[in-house]
Write a protein that holds these residues in place. Structure first.
Motif, PDB file in Angstrom:
ATOM      1  N   ASN A 152       0.841  -1.200   0.000  1.00  0.00           N
ATOM      2  CA  ASN A 152       0.000   0.000   0.000  1.00  0.00           C
ATOM      3  C   ASN A 152       0.879   1.254   0.000  1.00  0.00           C
ATOM      4  O   ASN A 152       1.506   1.585   1.008  1.00  0.00           O
ATOM      5  CB  ASN A 152      -0.917  -0.014   1.233  1.00  0.00           C
ATOM      6  N   VAL A 153       0.936   1.964  -1.122  1.00  0.00           N
ATOM      7  CA  VAL A 153       1.799   3.145  -1.256  1.00  0.00           C
ATOM      8  C   VAL A 153       1.423   4.221  -0.241  1.00  0.00           C
ATOM      9  O   VAL A 153       2.289   4.855   0.365  1.00  0.00           O
ATOM     10  CB  VAL A 153       1.720   3.726  -2.682  1.00  0.00           C
ATOM     11  N   GLU A 154       0.131   4.401  -0.004  1.00  0.00           N
ATOM     12  CA  GLU A 154      -0.304   5.448   0.918  1.00  0.00           C
ATOM     13  C   GLU A 154       0.120   5.148   2.348  1.00  0.00           C
ATOM     14  O   GLU A 154       0.351   6.057   3.140  1.00  0.00           O
ATOM     15  CB  GLU A 154      -1.822   5.623   0.835  1.00  0.00           C
ATOM     16  N   LEU A 155       0.229   3.883   2.705  1.00  0.00           N
ATOM     17  CA  LEU A 155       0.718   3.515   4.035  1.00  0.00           C
ATOM     18  C   LEU A 155       2.184   3.905   4.184  1.00  0.00           C
ATOM     19  O   LEU A 155       2.621   4.369   5.238  1.00  0.00           O
ATOM     20  CB  LEU A 155       0.532   2.011   4.269  1.00  0.00           C
ATOM     21  N   TRP A 156       2.957   3.747   3.105  1.00  0.00           N
ATOM     22  CA  TRP A 156       4.357   4.176   3.100  1.00  0.00           C
ATOM     23  C   TRP A 156       4.448   5.700   3.221  1.00  0.00           C
ATOM     24  O   TRP A 156       5.325   6.223   3.919  1.00  0.00           O
ATOM     25  CB  TRP A 156       5.041   3.723   1.811  1.00  0.00           C
ATOM     26  N   LEU A 157       3.543   6.414   2.544  1.00  0.00           N
ATOM     27  CA  LEU A 157       3.561   7.866   2.620  1.00  0.00           C
ATOM     28  C   LEU A 157       3.209   8.351   4.027  1.00  0.00           C
ATOM     29  O   LEU A 157       3.756   9.344   4.508  1.00  0.00           O
ATOM     30  CB  LEU A 157       2.579   8.456   1.609  1.00  0.00           C
TER      31      LEU A 157
END
Length: 435
Positions: free
Chosen positions: A31-36
């Motif tokens: 999940n890219v947004e979790l990384w952000l």
């Protein structure tokens, strides 16, 4: 793609049910947004400007780093890099070892931390304050002043070399009680066994969690939570739950008989003695059994076994905090830096759709305001600036100027006019040539 606040809130609500286990956590790491969200959490910390063994810092890290890391995770080729070990002074004059991971590992460690905190935070003791969100030494002192009036005795304890001696197999076994995703557990095991580099020599880690790693505090609390749960706590918790029952004294006798018999049998086995001799040795009065331990220079300490309902305190019924409610509000907002990264717009030249990187500084006070980009960061009161690769390279080379910023705007305007005219069947050249 599931929003990180929804994902973490769901995990927090699920973990309240003791029978629930988590078997699909590894795929949450895609999940890219979790990384952000993780990026936003750690970006303001000055320690990110300290390089790991690869010589890189947070400066320049952007979506490309996140996308590459996720691709490595999907292909099962992600491998944490050994941390760089340094030493910091302790108040007693000694030195404490500190592990500095590379930024990519620090970022993934923070993603893992967010997931683990969502799962385990609701289950931790309310009396635990170390290395926890929204808790600190100050909240611990406030709890002491609020809840412990009239206390005359305090017991101070310390686990010597705790961070260096955490058993990896035991920790992973504790995690596996709730987490059944083997890929997720294997990744945590890789972080634990990554090792460290000191004076350019690699050292394998067979135990312990590195101080300085983003993942270490939550893993330590998960490990210590098992200690909080040490034999008497289970008995007190069981009987305390039923302390309001009218027949407690009658029914609790059977429970205490089982636990006491189990305790005496275990101790007799360890001492290679009989149960009768153990009971006689520990008995210090009617229904009072005590183990006395003597430590060099610290005298004798006594530990009493819960063996009577008289040792239990019957509490009043309160309706303030009956059910445990997870603090899901901490996941409610999307981070501002994450929005700027997802916009893929250079905050200097304005170009959109290209690969962007994030320029970081330690403190705003370090900027002199001589360069135009410095003045822009000071005016916006930001320690970060999202830039295209070309502008970021020029910034570090000292050639980033307002003139080029204006020229690029003219070039973009010319391209836009060409596109507009071309769509009408007319070929137009821009008036300005850029070299």
């Amino acid at each position: 793609m599931q929003q990180p606040n929804a994902l973490l809130t769901t995990l927090s609500k699920m973990t309240i049910k003791p029978e629930v286990t988590f078997d699909k956590l590894f795929q949450k790491l895609f999940n890219v947004e979790l990384w952000l969200l993780a990026y936003q959490r750690i970006a303001p910390k000055p320690g990110n400007m300290t390089p790991g063994i690869d010589g890189e810092t947070i400066d320049g890290a952007g979506l490309r780093l996140i996308q590459d890391a996720i691709a490595d995770l999907k292909a099962s080729r992600y491998k944490p890099i050994p941390v760089r070990r340094v030493y910091i002074p302790k108040p007693n004059g000694k030195q404490r070892p500190l592990g500095i991971p590379i930024f990519r590992d620090k970022l993934l460690g923070t993603v893992l931390k967010l997931i683990l905190e969502a799962i385990y935070e609701p289950t931790f003791s309310k009396h635990s304050h170390g290395f926890r969100p929204e808790r600190s030494c100050h909240t611990a002192l406030e709890a002491v002043k609020r809840d412990m009036n009239g206390v005359r005795w305090w017991v101070e304890g310390d686990i010597k070399g705790y961070f260096d001696n955490v058993n990896h197999d035991t920790l992973l076994r504790v995690l596996s009680k709730k987490i059944t995703d083997k890929r997720f557990l294997h990744l945590i095991g890789q972080f634990l066994k990554a090792g460290y580099v000191e004076d350019w020599r690699y050292h394998q880690t067979y135990s312990g969690v590195p101080q300085g790693g983003t993942l270490s505090p939550v893993l330590s609390n998960i490990y210590l939570n098992e200690l909080d749960m040490t034999y008497n706590a289970e008995v007190r918790g069981f009987l305390g739950y039923y302390s309001l029952a009218d027949n407690l004294k009658d029914a609790a006798g059977g429970v205490l008989w089982i636990t006491m018999t189990s305790f005496f049998c275990t101790l007799a086995g360890k001492r290679k003695s009989s149960i009768k001799k153990v009971i006689k040795n520990l008995k210090k009065g009617p229904n009072r059994y005590v183990i006395s331990l003597e430590k060099e220079g610290k005298g004798i300490k006594e530990y009493e076994l819960v063996s009577s309902t008289k040792q239990l305190q019957k509490e009043k019924v309160t309706y303030g905090k009956i059910d445990l409610i997870p603090k899901t509000w901490v996941y409610q907002s999307r981070n501002e830096l994450g929005k700027r990264l997802l916009a893929t717009e250079c905050e200097w030249c304005g170009i959109r759709g290209s690969q962007v990187e994030v320029h970081h500084i330690r403190k705003l006070g370090n900027l002199q305001g001589k360069a135009p980009w410095e003045r822009q960061m000071i005016e916006r009161r930001r320690k970060t600036m999202v830039l295209c690769v070309e502008c970021h390279d020029e910034l570090h080379a000292g050639t980033l100027s307002e003139k080029k910023k204006k020229l690029r705007k003219i070039r973009r305007a010319g391209y836009a006019e060409m596109y507009k005219s071309g769509s009408e069947g007319v070929s137009v050249k821009p008036d300005v040539a850029i070299h």
